[in-house]
Design an enzyme around this catalytic site. Structure first.
Site: not given
Ligand SMILES: CC(=O)N[C@H]1[C@@H](OP(=O)(O)OP(=O)(O)OC[C@H]2O[C@@H](n3ccc(=O)[nH]c3=O)[C@H](O)[C@@H]2O)O[C@H](CO)[C@@H](O)[C@@H]1O
Ligand SMILES: C=C(OP(=O)(O)O)C(=O)O
Length: 429
Positions: A22-23, A124, A129, A131, A133, A314, A406
């Protein structure tokens, strides 16, 4: 709303084919926006999130053609994505709030069309979480970004995004993906430092290269991307899901069984295999994938989640389910998300002995869990309850499994084929 009914106690035996990840699939789907030629993705998992991403792309103007099952058998589907005629640069709240990965359309839209309007995903169940960055990285490439009415309004400079050096202050999978995609169409060179190294990033990079992008440093934390005027179409197979594989490895372990995980890759699961070895679970490579075999009593082992190549967040909830029935104690520390222990109260209802102190959970193994009605508010927490249910005495009902749907394709069918006594029931049953 469907639920799963599980009668625990059966050791799982047999083979499970691992679906596409999925990811990995979600960013690959978003990558179609970078070209006016067709991107064909194969080995797509049959999951709610994949459908949501197709729906999001379609409302931008992408023509989506789903081509049924492919050479990977029951787990695979292929899709053709044609983004030749994009008429809408807005990703609406209604779709983005359902799935955070929707924010991955921001980089491609901005890079190819010079502007985009994408809803902020919001928090969530597992954490806030942000965005920030993604936004800071695009600003470094010259984008002007405003937040208005819950939306990110992004505009590229005249002439398009420009390559930049960007050091991630914190490792982010999504932000690395967004910036890497944007950089493929930016002017000049982009260097991303402290980039995420997850296998899904490598998968995206390889697909972008197949589309004509120039990217160096795959697998390292320094990605160098030389921007191109345009990308072209390609056909690309999504890599097997290391998180699904890890989950089923733990299902074999918690039931004292033996499973061959077809398509699973050792290289993507090294830290998990090492942790499982510490818990007295044997994992070996076969011609088809990985074989996971129970090796007697499970032993308590400490786990800390980290960005790849560390232990994945995960798989934290699933590992905790395993530790609930291990001999001895285990300290599980979550370092990625601030609120990823929602499975704890539910596991406790099944007889687990867990104490949470901040970002760590002390799990003292118990001889047995007992079945109970349980419910979880996120994907991996839900599947950890399935694992606990497979090991528990008596019947467990896991409610609200739309979270599970999902990320896990036909989980009940895959596990039942290996001896699990479980079925999906409709809420009204
Ligand atoms: C669809 C997908 O691929 N989801 C995965 C992706 O989520 P996702 O890409 O959302 O996770 P990130 O690696 O970005 O998040 C890691 C950490 O960085 C923080 N953060 C992130 C972005 C940002 O702009 N600012 C910030 O502070 C987040 O809150 C979190 O604490 O990687 C996570 C970490 O391996 C996995 O658990 C999710 O399953
Ligand atoms: C947290 C996960 O997915 P998402 O980033 O899509 O919420 C996940 O795959 O465990």
């Amino acid at each position: 709303m469907d639920k799963l009914r599980i009668r625990g106690g059966n050791p799982l035996k047999g083979q499970i084919t691992i679906s596409g990840a999925k990811n990995a699939a979600l960013p690959l789907q978003a990558a179609c926006l970078l070209t006016d030629e067709k991107l064909t993705l194969t080995n797509l998992p049959l999951l709610a999130d994949i459908t949501t991403m197709n729906r999001l792309l379609a409302q931008h103007g992408v023509e989506v053609h789903i081509n049924g099952r492919d050479a990977f058998g029951s787990s695979g589907r292929s899709v053709e994505l044609d983004a030749a005629d994009i008429f809408n640069l807005t990703a609406p709240y209604d779709l983005v709030r359902k799935m955070r990965a929707s924010v991955l359309v921001l980089g491609p839209l901005l890079a190819r069309f010079g502007q985009a309007k994408v809803s902020l995903p919001g928090g969530c169940a597992i954490g806030t979480r942000p965005v920030d960055l993604h936004i800071k990285g695009l600003q470094a490439m010259g984008a002007q970004i405003d937040i208005e009415g819950g939306y990110i309004l992004a505009k590229a400079p005249e002439g398009g995004l420009v390559g930049a050096e960007f050091v991630f202050p914190q490792v982010s999978v999504g932000a690395t993906e967004n910036l890497m995609m944007a950089a493929t169409l930016a002017k000049g060179e982009t260097i991303l430092m402290n980039a995420a190294r997850e296998p899904e990033i490598g998968d995206l990079a390889r697909c972008l290269i197949a589309m004509g992008a120039e990217i160096e440093g795959i697998g390292s934390d320094r990605l160098v991307i030389k921007g191109k005027d345009r990308l072209h179409g390609a056909t690309y197979a999504v890599l097997p899901d290391r998180i699904e594989a890890g989950t089923f490895a733990m299902a074999a372990a918690i039931t004292g069984g033996e499973l061959e995980l077809v398509g699973a890759r050792m290289d993507d699961l090294k830290s998990v295999v090492k942790t499982l070895a510490g818990a007295n679970v044997k994992v070996s490579e076969t011609a088809n994938g990985l074989l996971v075999a129970s090796n007697g009593d499970l032993l308590g082992v400490d786990v800390m989640t980290e960005p790849f190549p560390g232990f994945p967040t995960d798989l934290q909830a699933q590992m905790m389910a395993l530790m609930c029935v291990a001999k001895g104690a285990s300290m599980i520390t979550e370092t990625i998300f601030e609120n990823r222990f929602m499975h704890v109260p539910e596991l406790t209802r099944m007889g687990a002995n867990i104490t949470v102190h901040g970002s760590s959970a002390l799990v003292r193994g118990v001889p047995k869990l007992t079945g109970a009605p349980v419910m979880a508010t996120d994907l991996r927490a839900s599947v950890s309850l399935v694992l606990a249910g497979l090991a528990a005495q008596g019947e467990t009902t896991v409610n609200r499994i739309y979270h599970l749907d999902r990320g896990y394709e036909r989980v009940e069918a895959k596990l039942a084929a290996c001896g699990a006594d479980m079925e999906r029931v409709k809420e009204e049953d």
